[in-house]
Design a protein around this motif. Structure first.
Motif, PDB file in Angstrom:
ATOM      1  N   LEU A 107      -3.232   4.580  -0.282  1.00 54.13           N
ATOM      2  CA  LEU A 107      -4.377   3.717  -0.047  1.00 54.13           C
ATOM      3  C   LEU A 107      -5.517   4.512   0.590  1.00 54.13           C
ATOM      4  O   LEU A 107      -5.303   5.560   1.200  1.00 54.13           O
ATOM      5  N   LYS A 108      -6.712   3.999   0.440  1.00 57.06           N
ATOM      6  CA  LYS A 108      -7.882   4.591   1.061  1.00 57.06           C
ATOM      7  C   LYS A 108      -8.200   3.835   2.356  1.00 57.06           C
ATOM      8  O   LYS A 108      -7.868   2.654   2.488  1.00 57.06           O
TER       9      LYS A 108
ATOM     10  N   GLU B 158     -10.692   2.420   3.379  1.00 60.62           N
ATOM     11  CA  GLU B 158     -11.461   1.183   3.190  1.00 60.62           C
ATOM     12  C   GLU B 158     -10.639   0.065   2.542  1.00 60.62           C
ATOM     13  O   GLU B 158     -11.105  -1.079   2.445  1.00 60.62           O
ATOM     14  N   ASP B 159      -9.418   0.368   2.084  1.00 62.17           N
ATOM     15  CA  ASP B 159      -8.572  -0.656   1.484  1.00 62.17           C
ATOM     16  C   ASP B 159      -8.119  -1.660   2.538  1.00 62.17           C
ATOM     17  O   ASP B 159      -7.781  -1.276   3.663  1.00 62.17           O
TER      18      ASP B 159
ATOM     19  N   TYR C 192      -4.803  -0.891   4.337  1.00 61.88           N
ATOM     20  CA  TYR C 192      -4.614   0.478   4.834  1.00 61.88           C
ATOM     21  C   TYR C 192      -3.964   0.491   6.214  1.00 61.88           C
ATOM     22  O   TYR C 192      -3.130   1.340   6.511  1.00 61.88           O
TER      23      TYR C 192
ATOM     24  N   ASN D   7       0.401   2.014  -5.597  1.00 58.96           N
ATOM     25  CA  ASN D   7      -0.839   1.481  -5.022  1.00 58.96           C
ATOM     26  C   ASN D   7      -0.818  -0.039  -4.956  1.00 58.96           C
ATOM     27  O   ASN D   7      -1.861  -0.678  -4.810  1.00 58.96           O
TER      28      ASN D   7
END
Length: 282
Positions: free
Chosen positions: A97-98, A100-101, A104, A199
């Motif tokens: 994950l990023k 900003e997800d 996260y 993801n």
């Protein structure tokens, strides 16, 4: 004990195997709020570790009178499925994950085999054991009863044997197993609960059949949950040897994890482990 001493205790008292061991409860701890002070985190870790030791050493004596009783087994199967449903929506892994997800900073992450471990841990009083930190390969070896798709019962496990498209990226697994899901049947008769996509999140799927981007030539193995329902969790495979993690690590009398009421550990030579890496499906 001050912060410096706590840090030294962690560095000096924890063995390599303790640091490497993957437990569902420690996954929660490691992902906890970073603002929690070291003392609180250490005490929580110690509490959970000692609790697991008591289970693994047989200090929890509350067991059902007859584990093979059909009523008991049906009830535990249902609890197994209902507990799995509780984790629907939990993300697969933070590293996929990023920042900003939305998920996260989730306090918990569960891939396919970690989901199975977490459910059994939650129901440890009923099962009478906790699963070691190995992946789906150990879980397969600990369930010796093969069934056909036609005889699957909700709660049974489906294991996926497959070939990686890029074997240089993913290490070969014992039995070539790459994934595991929980069969529930449902409206389609093929529904499962699992953590399928790296993801994604734990989900209920219309069918156990799907096309993966990282492996192919899939063969499904259907395993009965009955041995675990009867409190039996041991390696039944003659080809692969696994270290019993509850025996491999034993606190000595000076350990900060020493149990005052501990029973003696089983004696005997330890076998070399063949520990498979977690496999990320997409």
């Amino acid at each position: 004990m001050d912060i410096q001493n706590l840090t030294e205790a962690l560095e000096n008292k924890l063995t390599l195997n303790e640091r490497k061991e993957v437990d569902p409860e420690l996954q929660v701890l490691s992902a906890a709020n970073e603002n929690v002070d070291l003392r609180s985190r250490f005490e929580e870790f110690r509490k959970r570790k000692m609790e697991k030791l008591r289970y693994s050493q047989g200090l929890k004596q509350a067991q059902p009178t007859d584990r093979k009783d059909p009523t008991f087994k049906r009830a535990l199967r249902e609890k197994f499925i209902q507990t799995a449903r509780k984790y629907i929506g939990i993300p697969y892994g933070k590293r996929y994950l990023k920042p900003e997800d939305p998920l996260y900073n989730s306090p918990l992450f569960l891939d396919c085999c970690a989901l199975i471990r977490q459910i059994v841990y939650d129901l440890r009083e009923e099962f009478g054991f906790v699963l070691p930190g190995y992946n789906q390969n150990f879980q397969y070896d600990a369930l010796p009863v093969d069934v056909t798709f036609e005889t699957l019962v909700p709660g049974d496990l489906i294991f996926y044997e497959a070939e990686f498209y890029n074997p240089k990226v993913f290490r070969k697994q014992a039995h070539d197993l790459t994934h595991v899901e929980i069969f529930i049947g449902g409206e389609t008769g093929e529904e499962t609960i699992g953590s399928r996509h790296s993801n994604g999140v734990v989900s209920q799927f219309k069918s156990y059949k799907f096309v993966s981007k990282i492996y192919h030539n899939v063969k499904h193995h259907f395993k009965s949950l009955d041995p675990w329902l009867e409190g039996i969790c041991q390696n039944h495979c003659k080809l692969h040897r696994w270290i019993d993690q509850s025996v491999f690590w034993r606190p000595n009398n000076k350990s900060i994890f020493k149990l005052e009421d501990a029973v003696p550990n089983c004696e005997g030579a330890l076998e070399e482990a063949q520990e498979g890496e977690e496999v990320e499906a997409s």
